[in-house]
Design an enzyme around this catalytic site. Structure first.
Site, PDB file in Angstrom:
ATOM      1  N   GLU A 197       0.815  -1.227   0.000  1.00 61.35           N
ATOM      2  CA  GLU A 197       0.000   0.000   0.000  1.00 61.35           C
ATOM      3  C   GLU A 197       0.844   1.270   0.000  1.00 61.35           C
ATOM      4  O   GLU A 197       1.646   1.511   0.907  1.00 61.35           O
ATOM      5  CB  GLU A 197      -0.934   0.019   1.210  1.00 61.35           C
ATOM      6  CG  GLU A 197      -1.859   1.229   1.216  1.00 61.35           C
ATOM      7  CD  GLU A 197      -2.889   1.204   2.330  1.00 61.35           C
ATOM      8  OE1 GLU A 197      -3.647   2.197   2.437  1.00 61.35           O
ATOM      9  OE2 GLU A 197      -2.954   0.225   3.089  1.00 61.35           O
ATOM     10  N   LYS A 213      -8.644  -0.415   0.815  1.00 60.13           N
ATOM     11  CA  LYS A 213      -9.660  -0.985   1.696  1.00 60.13           C
ATOM     12  C   LYS A 213     -10.503  -1.956   0.892  1.00 60.13           C
ATOM     13  O   LYS A 213     -11.116  -1.587  -0.108  1.00 60.13           O
ATOM     14  CB  LYS A 213     -10.570   0.110   2.250  1.00 60.13           C
ATOM     15  CG  LYS A 213     -10.485   0.474   3.720  1.00 60.13           C
ATOM     16  CD  LYS A 213      -9.961  -0.542   4.605  1.00 60.13           C
ATOM     17  CE  LYS A 213      -9.726   0.029   6.006  1.00 60.13           C
ATOM     18  NZ  LYS A 213      -8.943  -0.886   6.809  1.00 60.13           N
TER      19      LYS A 213
END
Length: 612
Positions: A197, A213
């Site tokens: 990420e 997410k």
């Protein structure tokens, strides 16, 4: 992230990583994918207590203004204490750590573990499903009261002796490391981050954040993963989680951005990160705020706290009851031109004195979350620790039926031996020849000879991935750099090629470089007839010296020279060539599918049919 760097060499071995070094996965416009190594710091700056943070960031701002590069981390507790004032429990290695370096970092193409095998990894969760369920229900109660809309609930896996942690890190990264992998050798502590990420990137005033997410398991099979990706983005829970975090990031960036500059150019894009599919969104803005002001506005990371941030952090503080340390903090590099940081998820902290460590896992809990599904998602995130990743090797591939032909065999062994000498890899030519000539199977199979960096040889016979008949190929200009050394060697490091093939399903891909030259196909060499002459690209354009086309060049059938894309588009014919399938006609397309060149289905050498 573009940083001025010095080419350190093709191979970086884990044993060469020194104390106070920061190593980060990097994609260089000049050198391609590889690693940046900062290991010559002028000084190291640390914050052990919350009261140290303000002065630390003043020093970091000053170092950046002086033209230095900083590389390090801010822990979750450091981010929270600096931004929100939540309680901080004492922990090692502290709240923040940065190495300040005046010289450009070194760039390496590949990171290699030592030959010593890594024992199977075992860890124990500090929360059973029953303990997790109790914390989960408390989160649900807080959501019911309206205290928060989402809370990121985490726990730790504990593990013992890693031996050499740099070796373990290199082993788990393998030939296809996570996009934001990073390692810090702090002396008696080590950070091993396998993060997929991105947190924050800024070039000049252009800033972007990419919150992640939404998680599902990947199979590696394209069709099945595509269906799973569709289900992921259509899932109401995933959509709600992602949108909440995107709104928080918009708010955070908006607090220090030029008015009207905040945008969301991509929402809920699904990326595959090894065995997991992840839903990712992109938020952009313009801001010329100082480095410390920028971090203070966006920390702690929204995707690992919840919404609203202050309330979620308070719930986390009460329920988790122990420091997250670097896990859920940030790691990265900053200088005057660029800042690039990842979120420290899939991240381990190891104490080499106590010979023990921890690895954090977690997920976002919303009202319609299922306890067991969330716990299973967390446990799935430990998969990358449990087994060695596929390792890097030099490769030679040929048609099994050609193994007994001495000239063909010797050409392949000569190319492998030359690459081994250039990279300092032991190579036993006699053992390689013995392995090749002892293989059995169908004549049309592909035979791969693999040479590992420690000199170990192996061979395997498989079916060719190249489809029969005419090859439909997409031309992708600018997809490679002529200076990328990884293109000069045939290796198992094929992620660039695999990415291009996945971006253009159903097609082979013909690559082009930054100079407007055609280079090669992802699985073979290019041959073209231009103005009546047969040509194949020079390796200096950024391609492999194919054994088959080299032989034709030696025989005077093909000229080796630079081939521009403009010349190629006016060619009389284009062919694909490799040592397994030989010569194949190519129908060349634009990425839109429009045909650029129709195939010449006859051999350019003798005019016989290639499709019969």
């Amino acid at each position: 992230m573009h940083l001025q760097c010095t080419y350190g060499g093709y191979l970086l071995r884990s044993s060469d990583i020194r104390p106070m070094a920061f190593l980060a996965r990097h994609r260089s416009p000049e050198h391609g994918r590889g690693w940046l190594l900062f290991d010559r710091p002028e000084r190291v700056l640390e914050a052990k207590e919350p009261s140290h943070l303000a002065s630390l960031f003043e020093e970091l701002d000053s170092a950046i203004l002086q033209g230095k590069t900083i590389a390090g981390f801010v822990s979750y507790e450091g981010a929270v204490a600096w931004g929100l004032g939540v309680s901080v429990r004492p922990s090692r290695p502290g709240l923040a750590w940065f190495a300040v370096q005046g010289e450009p970092p070194l760039f390496y193409s590949e990171l290699l573990p030592e030959d010593a095998s890594i024992a199977p990894f075992e860890s124990r969760a500090d929360l059973s499903i029953q303990g997790y369920a109790r914390a989960f229900e408390e989160v649900k109660a807080a959501l019911a009261r309206g205290d928060a809309y989402q809370v990121n609930l985490t726990y730790r896996h504990r593990f013992g002796d890693l031996g050499n942690p740099a070796n373990f890190f290199a082993d788990r990264c393998g030939v296809d490391p996570p996009d934001y992998a990073a390692y810090i050798h702090g002396g008696d502590w080590h950070i091993l981050s396998f993060s997929p990420e991105a947190f924050l990137e800024r070039t000049g005033a252009e800033a972007s954040m990419r919150p992640m997410k939404g998680t599902a398991r990947a199979t590696g099979r394209v069709a099945e993963d595509a269906l799973e990706a569709d289900r992921l983005v259509a899932d109401p829970k995933t959509l709600a989680e992602n949108l909440m975090i995107v709104d928080m990031v918009r708010h955070d960036l908006g607090s220090i951005a030029e008015i009207g500059s905040v945008a969301v150019p991509a929402l809920m894009e699904v990326e595959r990160h090894r065995r997991l599919l992840q839903a990712v969104s992109t938020v952009t803005a313009r801001s010329d705020a100082s480095f410390s002001s920028l971090l203070k506005a966006v920390l702690p990371v929204a995707s690992v706290t919840g919404a609203p941030k202050r309330m979620a952090c308070g719930i986390i503080d009460r329920l988790e009851g122990r420091p997250r340390n670097v896990y859920c903090g940030i790691l990265g590099i900053a200088n005057r031109e660029r800042q690039a940081f990842s979120v420290a998820i899939r991240t381990a902290l190891y104490d080499s004195v106590a010979r023990q460590g921890e690895f954090g896992v977690g997920s976002g809990v919303v009202w319609d979350s299922d306890c067991r599904q969330e716990y299973e998602e967390c446990e799935a995130k430990t998969d990358l620790l449990r087994h060695s990743a596929p390792r890097w090797s030099l490769v030679e591939a040929m048609r099994l039926g050609d193994v007994q032909a001495p000239e063909r065999r010797e050409r392949h062994l000569a190319r492998l031996g030359s690459a081994a000498r250039e990279l300092g890899i032991p190579f036993d030519a006699r053992e390689a020849e013995r392995l090749l000539t002892s293989q059995t199977g169908e004549a049309g199979q592909k035979l791969r000879l693999l040479l590992k960096p420690e000199g170990r040889l192996s061979a395997e016979a498989t079916a060719s991935a190249v489809p029969p008949g005419t090859i439909d190929a997409v031309l992708v200009p600018g997809s490679v750099r002529s200076s990328d050394r990884s293109l000069w060697y045939k290796t198992t490091g094929r992620q660039l090629f695999q990415d291009l093939l996945e971006e253009h399903p159903g097609y082979e891909v013909l690559m082009g470089n930054e100079r407007g030259e055609a280079t090669e196909f992802t699985r073979g060499s290019l041959v073209a007839r231009i103005a009546g002459r047969l040509v194949t690209p020079d390796p200096s354009s950024g391609c492999l010296a194919g054994v088959t086309v080299r032989q034709w060049a030696d025989e005077g059938r093909v000229a080796v020279e630079r081939v521009t894309i403009d010349d190629l588009l006016h060619a009389d014919g284009v062919w694909f060539a490799n040592a397994v399938v030989g010569l194949r006609p190519v129908r060349l397309h634009e990425p839109t599918g429009k045909v650029l060149l129709k195939p010449d289905e006859y051999s350019p050498f003798d005019g016989s049919s290639l499709t019969a």
